[in-house]
Each structure stands twice: as C-alpha cells, then as structure tokens.
Design a protein around this motif. Structure first.
Motif, PDB file in Angstrom:
ATOM      1  N   ILE A 114     -68.087  22.605 141.881  1.00  0.00           N
ATOM      2  CA  ILE A 114     -68.529  23.911 141.384  1.00  0.00           C
ATOM      3  C   ILE A 114     -70.043  24.051 141.505  1.00  0.00           C
ATOM      4  O   ILE A 114     -70.557  25.118 141.855  1.00  0.00           O
ATOM      5  N   SER A 115     -70.753  22.961 141.249  1.00  0.00           N
ATOM      6  CA  SER A 115     -72.224  23.015 141.316  1.00  0.00           C
ATOM      7  C   SER A 115     -72.729  23.306 142.720  1.00  0.00           C
ATOM      8  O   SER A 115     -73.876  23.749 142.895  1.00  0.00           O
ATOM      9  N   LEU A 116     -71.890  23.066 143.731  1.00  0.00           N
ATOM     10  CA  LEU A 116     -72.303  23.292 145.119  1.00  0.00           C
ATOM     11  C   LEU A 116     -71.886  24.661 145.634  1.00  0.00           C
ATOM     12  O   LEU A 116     -72.213  25.021 146.765  1.00  0.00           O
ATOM     13  N   ILE A 171     -71.576  11.177 140.981  1.00  0.00           N
ATOM     14  CA  ILE A 171     -71.118  11.607 142.306  1.00  0.00           C
ATOM     15  C   ILE A 171     -72.327  12.082 143.106  1.00  0.00           C
ATOM     16  O   ILE A 171     -73.121  12.884 142.618  1.00  0.00           O
ATOM     17  N   VAL A 172     -72.443  11.584 144.327  1.00  0.00           N
ATOM     18  CA  VAL A 172     -73.570  11.991 145.169  1.00  0.00           C
ATOM     19  C   VAL A 172     -73.114  12.657 146.464  1.00  0.00           C
ATOM     20  O   VAL A 172     -73.931  13.192 147.204  1.00  0.00           O
ATOM     21  N   LYS A 173     -71.810  12.628 146.738  1.00  0.00           N
ATOM     22  CA  LYS A 173     -71.297  13.150 148.002  1.00  0.00           C
ATOM     23  C   LYS A 173     -69.811  13.436 147.848  1.00  0.00           C
ATOM     24  O   LYS A 173     -69.134  12.869 146.994  1.00  0.00           O
ATOM     25  N   HIS A 174     -69.295  14.301 148.700  1.00  0.00           N
ATOM     26  CA  HIS A 174     -67.857  14.538 148.714  1.00  0.00           C
ATOM     27  C   HIS A 174     -67.107  13.264 149.110  1.00  0.00           C
ATOM     28  O   HIS A 174     -67.644  12.403 149.818  1.00  0.00           O
ATOM     29  N   ARG A 176     -69.656  26.182 150.743  1.00  0.00           N
ATOM     30  CA  ARG A 176     -69.958  26.018 152.157  1.00  0.00           C
ATOM     31  C   ARG A 176     -70.435  24.594 152.420  1.00  0.00           C
ATOM     32  O   ARG A 176     -70.962  23.946 151.535  1.00  0.00           O
ATOM     33  N   GLY A 177     -70.229  24.162 153.641  1.00  0.00           N
ATOM     34  CA  GLY A 177     -70.715  22.851 154.016  1.00  0.00           C
ATOM     35  C   GLY A 177     -72.231  22.808 154.012  1.00  0.00           C
ATOM     36  O   GLY A 177     -72.890  23.738 154.497  1.00  0.00           O
ATOM     37  N   ARG A 178     -72.779  21.753 153.437  1.00  0.00           N
ATOM     38  CA  ARG A 178     -74.220  21.557 153.421  1.00  0.00           C
ATOM     39  C   ARG A 178     -74.582  20.401 154.331  1.00  0.00           C
ATOM     40  O   ARG A 178     -73.710  19.748 154.893  1.00  0.00           O
ATOM     41  N   MET A 216     -61.698  13.288 137.216  1.00  0.00           N
ATOM     42  CA  MET A 216     -61.252  14.531 137.839  1.00  0.00           C
ATOM     43  C   MET A 216     -62.182  15.679 137.465  1.00  0.00           C
ATOM     44  O   MET A 216     -62.608  16.477 138.312  1.00  0.00           O
ATOM     45  N   LYS A 217     -62.515  15.741 136.197  1.00  0.00           N
ATOM     46  CA  LYS A 217     -63.360  16.826 135.693  1.00  0.00           C
ATOM     47  C   LYS A 217     -64.769  16.749 136.281  1.00  0.00           C
ATOM     48  O   LYS A 217     -65.338  17.761 136.698  1.00  0.00           O
ATOM     49  N   SER A 218     -65.324  15.548 136.354  1.00  0.00           N
ATOM     50  CA  SER A 218     -66.677  15.426 136.904  1.00  0.00           C
ATOM     51  C   SER A 218     -66.690  15.738 138.399  1.00  0.00           C
ATOM     52  O   SER A 218     -67.666  16.293 138.911  1.00  0.00           O
ATOM     53  N   MET A 219     -65.612  15.408 139.108  1.00  0.00           N
ATOM     54  CA  MET A 219     -65.531  15.771 140.529  1.00  0.00           C
ATOM     55  C   MET A 219     -65.432  17.283 140.691  1.00  0.00           C
ATOM     56  O   MET A 219     -66.084  17.879 141.557  1.00  0.00           O
TER      57      MET A 219
END
Length: 661
Positions: free
Chosen positions: A372-374, A326-329, A382-384, A364-367
């Motif tokens: 959480i990492s963000l 995953i690289v982005k929402h 918060r939005g980055r 689901m878990k990796s998403m």
C-alpha cells in the motif's frame, strides 16, 4: 501420558534457514549464482521456556545443537545431563546459541517433553509457540540438515562413445552421484543433461562436475538430469552409484479415465510435481531450484488435489516471506508479493488452520502495508526502479499501471481483510481500499469499444492480452455482458496471442472450465501437455511452443539449454482434473461443507479420489451413471442442475438418463 519429543526451534526459523541454504546453491557452468534478493537468516541465539507440573519425580535430559544451558527453578545445568524434577511446579528455561546453523533443542522426559507447547523467544519481548515438525523424531537428528530420503537408481542404458561414456537413466531425476574405486589418471568431467543434446554439448551444458585426479572416492552434489556424459575415464576405472534424493509424500489424489493420453499426462504431472516438492515447492529442479511465489501459489492448489500436505505449504509460505523489515517485493516481483498474500487466505480455506493464520498474520499485514505504501495517488501500484512486473512470459504492455497487476493488488487487499476478520483483528481500510480499487480498475482499464480489458491505459496502445481478462473472469471484474464479450473477443479469439507457458495455461484453462467449455479444455490438455510427451518428455516443461522445433525448443533466457524441462507449474492438469472434472471443491473453510459436481468433459468415463481435509471423496462416472462415496460429512452432489445430499459412508448412486458431458 506418552508424548514423544521432537526438536524445537524459534518459530519460522527452520524454514528461513533452509531457504537461505537453498538460495545459495544454484550453479551454472562451474560458477555459483546466489539469489538476487535479500536473504534472511535464523536467529542464532534463542530461549525456550515451559512451566511443568509433575505428579511424580521425572527425569529430564536436554539435547541441543549449539552451546548453552538449562535452568530449572533458577538453577543452571549442562546439556545432555539428566535432571530430576521433583513433584510440584517447575519453571524451565533453556538458552542456546549456534553460529553455524539452526539453534534447536530436544527435551527427553514425560511432562517436560519438547513440542509446540514450549515457548520460544529471540531475546525480544514476545514469547511464541516453538516451531517443530515431524521430520526429526530422534535425538540423533539435526534439523539444520534437511531430512531427505534416498533410493538407488539404475541407468536404463550405458553407451561407450569415442569421446566419453553416456548414461541414460530413462527419465528426469534428481540424484546424488557417488564414485568409488577410482583409477582414472586425470580429472573426470561430468556433464548433466535434461536432454541428450545438453549432456553431449559439453561447451554449453549447464551443470558440470569434476572428479579430481587422484581421488579414491568422490561424492557429487545432488543434480537434476536424465542423461550423464563422463569424459576422462574408461568405464573400468570407477564404480558409479546414483541415489535418488526425495521427500516421501502420501499420494491422496488420483485420476484415471477413458483417454490414455490424459492418464499419461496425469501420471507425468504427478512425477513432475513430486520432483519439485522438496524443502519447499521449487520452480524447477535443474536451473534455479529457488522458491518463486507465483509458481508456489499454483503448487499450493495442485497440492490440495494430490498430497494435501499442509506442512510443505506452510514451509513455503514462511520461507518466502522472510523477516521484517521489508525492503523489496518477494522475489523482487510485484505480482509475487500479491500471490504470497493471497496464498494465506487460500491455505485457510483448504485447511481451516487458524493457528497458522495467527502466526503468519502479522507478516501478512506488514507485507500488505508495504505494498500500500508504494501505491500512487490514484490508488494504482506501478513498478519502481528494481521492481519486476512479471505477470507471464508474454508480450504484455507494462507501461505504468498494468491491469492484471492491479487485480492482484485488489485480491490481496481482500485476502488480508478476510484473515484479519478470522482473528478478530478486522481492518476496514483493507476492505474499503479493495472496493475502491476494484471500481477504479473497471473504470480505467475496460475498453468498451474492444469489449475487453486493456493492459495499460498510459501508453495509448490499448493492447489486449489474455491475462487481465482471464483474471477479470476468475475474480468477478465483469458484469454479464462484459463476461460474454471477453469470452468472444479474447478467450475464443485466435487473433489474441496464445499463452505458451503452463504457468498461465493454469488460469486460462480454469476460466474455460468455469464457462462450461470442458470439452475444449480436454482438447487443450491433450494437445499441449500431450505434445510434450510426444516429443519424449518424461516431465513437463517451463514453456512449450509447438511451433518451435529441434534444438531451439530447449532454449530460454538467451541460453541454449536455459529452459527447465521439469517445472512444477507444468503439473496443473492435476488441479484441473480434480477440481473441475471430478468436481470436488470446498464451500466453507476446511471442507466443512463441500460440493461434488462432476463433468466428463468429453471423456467416456473417469474415476478418481480427492482429499477433503481429513477425509476422501471417491468419484466414478460414465455417460450412464455416477457413484460418489465419502467418509466425510458435509457434502452435496450437484448434477444436471439438481442437488442431492451426500451422506457419510453411504454411496450415492445415480442413473443418468441423458448423456452427460
């Protein structure tokens, strides 16, 4: 044994491949607009395997879209060549590669027949159950081509004007135009319009096609329109056929009542929803034709009260997620990643489909772990840079941590924990994080003086909108006093800006139903959705503000005709009328137990049906009587503060001594 074969592929790749195609089809004024997020593709070389035991000799033939071979007990054979399996056990493995589409195979046989009992592998370590569906039963099919159906449409009227020919098809549609016997000496220009204004305003029409001069025949790509304006030819210089492109769905839900406007709204919502139910649940059929996760979340819930079609829900969930890493929402939107996570638990609660949860849970878990990492040190997300904090088309204070966003974050944590529990893979850190975050939200965003949740505590504005407060009521972020405070200070306070999108009207009206204000909900459905019908709408819009008039009502995104006039989130009355008026809802996964709690909401009478995961509940209610019938066990009728057991196939009939609202 009489099992029918179907095409099989690597699990999830059918959805990801067609999502790729969909995301590259958007056009506006003769230019393409591919999706502005990472696009994933199917694996282009895969393997399939199965161990087969034959009691008697069996002939097996493998058909494939791609190149490769079949290997039976270590011996290779070509595709489309009959292979005799002798009595006994056999190891079958198929290798296939396809660079121009989805690699897939179809095995014609008896015990060797292709279905989900085969396993698939992408040349990594794990073998997974092969993907398949019911759309491709014939060996002549190609799953790389989506299996739409077609019905001819006739225009309601044809008007020859000084500068062209105007067709009116009577209602919004999605169709392929085919021209034959073309004799026009010049290019023919086609201008499509959801409104007559858009079709005739050739400088600003969003969808435009050209039939090149010299063509004898021409087929246009499928388009959304009601009106078609043709320039560059006389009506005698061509023949035109319009073919409605659609997927057939079994309409399991229904609703009629004493209010004819509400009936028209339900029918229009159903048509709106059907137009947007295609490969996946789309946002709208004209402009984007993309899959947006927040829009889709509502579509899943509407689907439960209309088609209860699990396949399109699963296709949409798989397509939105794509593949790791995953690289982005999802859709680049914070809230849409959270809706995607929440949708998986919601799907299980409706269907009890543990096989799908088993398949999708690693993604689901990796998403969830990515989100959480963000999160920042205070636990809030918060939005980055490059992130879109959406929530709704509204004047929300989005400075720093946004309260509605944190509530979605917390609900996602709870959903991930719950799905892990189902699989015996419980991760308590999700539950702990949820509980901590919920308390932080209450402490940081509740404004005691104003008696409501504020959008942001970082800007100092203490801005209040309806959105976070609606979520707080829906998901239990309030105590009794806070609940009453929000109802008075926000929901029933006209000084708080009104919601103008059907998207968030969905949640607002659900809350109004939950607090027992169905009469007000009936009024809002009639005035808001009925307002669109009174303006001539044949499908429901992306956004509607009664104060905006004339040509401006079609504008959005700084574009004169940028607003979608056929938007899936406009179909929410189907959900509200089924869930809160007919009152049917599950109380355990898969409707093993369910409640029927009907409320008239100011109507004189109503009747309808709700599908309950394999069964049907029929409700008929007047102010004097109630009748409920179901072919599913596990039901309870709840009315006037009392509960009654609902027996399978035995009508429940109750005389109502007092008028029921």
């Amino acid at each position: 044994m009489d099992k029918k074969p179907t095409w099989i592929w690597y699990p999830g790749d059918f959805e990801i491949y067609h999502h790729l195609l969909l995301n590259t089809r958007r056009e506006e004024r003769l230019h393409y607009w591919p999706a502005f997020w990472r696009l994933y593709d199917c694996y282009h070389n895969v393997r399939f395997r199965k161990e087969v035991y034959c009691d008697t000799p069996e002939e097996m033939t493998v058909y494939a879209h791609g190149i490769g071979h079949v290997m039976v007990d270590g011996r290779k054979s070509a595709f489309r060549q009959p292979i005799i399996l002798s009595p006994g056990k056999h190891q079958i493995e198929i290798s296939i590669a396809r660079t121009d589409g989805l690699p897939c195979v179809y095995v014609d046989g008896e015990r060797s027949v292709s279905d989900s009992s085969w396993e698939a592998n992408d040349f990594s370590f794990d073998w997974l159950p092969a993907g398949c569906n019911d759309l491709y039963p014939s060996k002549e099919d190609d799953p790389a081509i989506f299996a739409f159906q077609y019905t001819e449409l006739k225009p309601l009227s044809i008007e020859t004007r000084e500068d062209g020919i105007l067709y009116d098809f009577g209602q919004e549609t999605f169709a392929v135009l085919s021209f034959e016997h073309i004799q026009a000496p010049n290019d023919m220009l086609l201008f499509y319009g959801e409104s007559i204004e858009e079709a005739l305003d050739t400088e600003h029409s969003i969808l435009i096609d050209t039939v090149p001069a010299g063509s004898e025949a021409h087929r246009c790509p499928p388009r959304a329109f009601r009106y078609l304006f043709i320039q560059g030819a006389e009506i005698e210089q061509f023949s035109l056929t319009a073919m409605y492109e659609y997927l057939p769905f079994n309409r399991r839900g229904s609703f009629t009542c004493s209010n004819e406007m509400i009936n028209r709204i339900w029918d229009t919502a159903e048509y709106t929803f059907h137009l947007n139910s295609r490969e996946f649940f789309l946002d709208g059929i004209k402009r984007d034709r993309w899959v947006w996760s927040g829009d889709a979340y509502q579509s899943y819930l509407i689907n439960n009260y209309l088609y209860f079609d699990a396949d399109i829900t699963k296709r949409t969930i798989i397509a939105l997620r794509g593949k790791d890493p995953i690289v982005k929402h999802i859709n680049t939107i914070l809230d849409y990643s959270f809706y995607w996570i929440m949708s998986i638990d919601a799907y299980y609660q409706a269907t009890k489909d543990i096989d799908f949860i088993t398949f999708i849970y690693p993604r689901m878990k990796s998403m969830m772990d990515y989100c959480i990492s963000l999160a920042d040190d205070d636990g809030f997300i918060r939005g980055r840079e490059g992130d879109w904090v959406f929530i709704d088309w509204a004047e929300i204070d989005k400075t720093g941590a946004v309260s509605a966003e944190q509530m979605l974050f917390a609900e996602s944590l709870k959903a991930t924990w719950a799905c892990g529990e189902l699989l015996g893979q419980s991760d308590e850190r999700y539950l702990k994080h949820y509980e901590q975050l919920k308390e932080q939200i209450k402490a940081s965003f509740w404004d005691e003086e104003r008696g409501a949740y504020i959008d942001s505590f970082e800007s100092g504005k203490r801005n209040i909108t309806r959105h976070a407060n609606i979520f707080a009521l829906l998901w239990g972020y309030v105590d009794t006093l806070q609940r009453e405070s929000i109802i008075a200070n926000v929901l029933l306070n006209d000084e708080v800006p009104q919601i103008n999108t059907p998207y968030f009207k969905f949640y607002e009206l659900e809350v109004m139903c939950n607090i027992g204000r169905l009469d007000a909900v009936t009024d809002q459905i009639e005035s808001y959705w009925g307002g669109m019908l009174q303006l001539g709408a044949t499908t429901f819009w992306e956004e509607y503000d009664p104060k905006v008039t004339d040509l401006e009502r079609y504008g959005m995104y700084s574009d004169r005709y940028g607003k979608s006039l056929c938007h899936a989130w406009g179909a929410s009355p189907i959900y509200l009328l089924g869930r809160y008026y007919l009152g049917v809802y599950s109380t355990s996964a898969g409707y093993d137990t369910f409640v029927v709690e009907p409320q008239l909401g100011g109507l004189q009478w109503m009747k309808g049906t709700v599908h309950v995961n394999g069964g049907t509940v029929s409700v008929e209610m007047t102010q004097q009587s109630l009748q409920v019938v179901t072919d599913q066990a596990g039901g309870t009728v709840r009315i006037n503060g009392k509960e009654y057991p609902l027996s399978k196939d035995i009508p429940f009939i109750l005389a109502l001594k007092t008028a029921v609202q």
